[in-house]
Design an enzyme around this catalytic site. Structure first.
Site: not given
Length: 615
Positions: A295, A501
């Protein structure tokens, strides 16, 4: 997922003898250039021509801002991507995207070996229905629209199993139930194409109308403590394998090209450093042969604080089995340190070769060596009518009717189209930014009705009611206004504001004011249906008794007409809850099958109505 990544790197000029390609075969006749050669022959042949520097370049993914011709040509960059909100020009057209991707591709093709880049972008976070066929069709449409921009790789689907709605990424997940998430992996053949008969578990992308997919985030990201983003998932092996892992079996079996590793930890160990699961389980047990990608800044995040011991982080990530690194706080440091560790045999060359082999396998499978350049032939697919109708279908099938009158004999829905005067109220009734949520145009989304082209719920209501019906819009009406206006009924649209997020992590899951006040002012005085726009279940228990009907609309996106379709009976409500709707946050985490399961609305709940287009 990932945000913007900013890379620049330089490479040491000193090379060991091992960095020089041993193959003396003329490049003009190299087997890797011949599409008639078997896939594995092409991979091995190309690798035999590659220096260490060329191999390491394949393992790096750069953000488009830093994907300059100079950087790509000098350092053999293998991949590029656009982070959240990163675009070639403001309000970029398909032509601008294609031109940008082709410029980057031309730079890659002009290097010594002419290895094409693979360009990635975020797409398709979570869906709130459990219809595999519909989700596959959404994948097909998404692939066409992404390819219209010249991009060949999407960081989707998210196959997290969200076990706690306090998690800010819960809307990226299909369900708290792994069985539903497994069914939703049908989006992978939608994006990539159906795996040819007889093949299983081999990365597959069926040509220029399809894109490479990415199953993420490996593994356990939806089970973190208190639902905190990138936190620790504390779970035993049975829990991990029975809840969070099953969808990865399906994804690999359906030929997913890439898997992205999670920011989160598992029992205290950062997943980006978890060799047992990345190499031992994903690569060896599941026999995944595609690319394992980090990521954004995931390697840097192995240490706390971030980037505290970068040399150790690089070693831990690469030896754990990560093949492609997305982002770095300092790319020069990344390349120099990685090169040094390989030359000192701290990181074995076999690990680098494994990574590059996987990257090349995906690129060859996609046909990038034969047809690397983007074109404009799919530009008319971007936002086309057929795709908007598909999105509208997805909206109406995903809506869940939670309450409809005090009893079955006196339902409020479907609403009559012909009335003297109706009220549409609420912060979310006329705001496309709120309807779309995070990961739309920008990383965190925007609180703007000018976000993109689409239909708000207010506009959809006006489109649907009888021409004689007066529609009054008041975002935040007071009681005197409602009392004096003599409305037949009201539609109140409230909910969460956009987030993505960790910015969406919430300890209370409450709807911010003026949402509760609007419900109180309107629903206490006139029959009303409340439509909740949210990425997850939110606190509704205090208000349910005061409202006549309640609809969970999730994040319907641009096609608000799909909401009006079911409110007014052109189609019936069919959606069921893919996650438990809690009473109070003190109950969380609470999932179906738990002891003392006492939700406001249980997993699988959803009232139905029949279509009645004559209303």
């Amino acid at each position: 997922m990932c945000t913007l990544s900013y890379f620049l790197h330089t490479l040491g000029l000193i090379m060991l003898c091992s960095s020089v390609a041993a193959n003396k075969e003329p490049l003009s006749n190299a087997k890797y250039k011949n599409p008639k050669e078997p896939l594995e022959v092409r991979i091995k042949n190309l690798m035999s021509h590659m220096t260490i520097e060329e191999k390491l370049g394949q393992m790096v993914q750069v953000e488009r801002v830093n994907a300059t011709t100079k950087v790509i040509k000098k350092y053999f960059i293998g991949s590029a991507f656009s982070g959240g909100g990163s675009v070639p020009t403001p309000n970029a057209t398909p032509e601008a995207w294609v031109n940008m991707v082709n410029k980057i591709q031309k730079a890659a093709l002009s290097t010594r070996l002419g290895i094409p880049i693979i360009y990635g972008i975020d797409a398709l976070h979570g869906h709130n229905n459990a219809d595999p066929n519909l989700v596959k069709r959404i994948g097909e449409a998404t692939a066409l629209e992404v390819r219209a921009t010249g991009i060949q790789y999407v960081f989707a689907p998210c196959i997290a199993v969200c076990r706690d709605p306090r998690w800010g990424r819960c809307y990226e997940s299909y369900s708290e139930d792994h069985k539903i998430v497994q069914k939703m992996t049908e989006i992978i053949p939608g994006l990539q194409g159906d795996l040819p008969r007889g093949q299983k578990g081999v990365p597959f992308v069926a040509g220029k109308t399809k894109v490479a997919a990415c199953a993420k985030h490996f593994v356990g990201d939806g089970g973190t403590l208190r639902g905190m983003n990138a936190n620790d998932t504390v779970i035993n092996s049975n829990g991990l394998l029975n809840i969070h892992m099953p969808a990865y079996y399906d994804a690999v079996n359906k030929g997913v090209a890439t898997v992205m590793v999670s920011y989160s930890s598992l029992n205290g160990l950062k997943m980006h450093a978890n060799k047992k699961l990345i190499t031992g389980f994903l690569k060896k047990k599941l026999k995944f042969k595609g690319i394992v990608i980090s990521d954004f800044l995931g390697v840097d995040w192995i240490t706390t604080p971030i980037h505290a011991n970068y040399s150790h982080s690089i070693y831990a990530a690469i030896t754990a089995g990560i093949d492609m690194i997305m982002g770095s706080s300092n790319l020069t440091e990344l390349i120099d340190d990685l090169t040094s560790q390989v030359k000192r045999k701290h990181i074995p060359m076999s690990r680098i070769n494994d990574a590059v082999e996987r990257i090349l396998r995906v690129k060859f499978t996609m046909g990038l060596f034969e047809d690397p350049m983007a074109d404009h032939s799919l530009a008319n697919k971007l936002g086309c009518k057929e795709h908007r109708e598909l999105a509208r279908e997805a909206v109406r099938k995903s809506l869940v009717l939670l309450k409809n009158g005090e009893n079955a004999d006196e339902p409020l829905l479907p609403l009559p189209k012909k009335a003297k005067k109706i009220l549409v109220a609420g912060t979310h009734a006329d705001n496309l930014g709120y309807q779309c949520g995070g990961w739309t145009i920008t990383w965190q989304g925007l609180n703007s009705n000018n976000l993109t082209i689409g239909t708000t719920i207010l506009t959809a209501v006006k489109n649907t009611v009888d021409p004689t019906t007066q529609v009054v819009y008041n975002e935040n009406p007071d009681t005197s206004f409602v009392n004096s206006s003599h409305f037949d009924y009201a539609i109140v649209v409230i909910g969460e504001t956009p987030y993505a997020e960790g910015y969406g992590d919430s300890t209370n899951l409450t709807i911010a004011e003026p949402g509760p006040r609007i419900m109180e002012n309107v629903c206490g005085l006139v029959k009303c249906v409340v439509v909740v726009i949210s990425g997850r279940p939110v606190m509704m228990q205090p208000y349910v008794s005061e409202i006549d009907a309640l609809v969970a609309a999730w994040l319907p996106g641009t096609e608000g007409q799909g909401v009006a379709d079911v409110l007014f009976g052109d189609y019936g409500f069919t959606g069921k809850l893919a996650r438990t709707w809690f009473r109070t946050v003190d109950q969380l985490p609470m999932n179906v099958g738990d002891p003392h399961y006492d939700p406001l609305y249980p997993f699988g709940f959803g009232l139905t109505t029949k279509a009645n287009k004559q209303l």
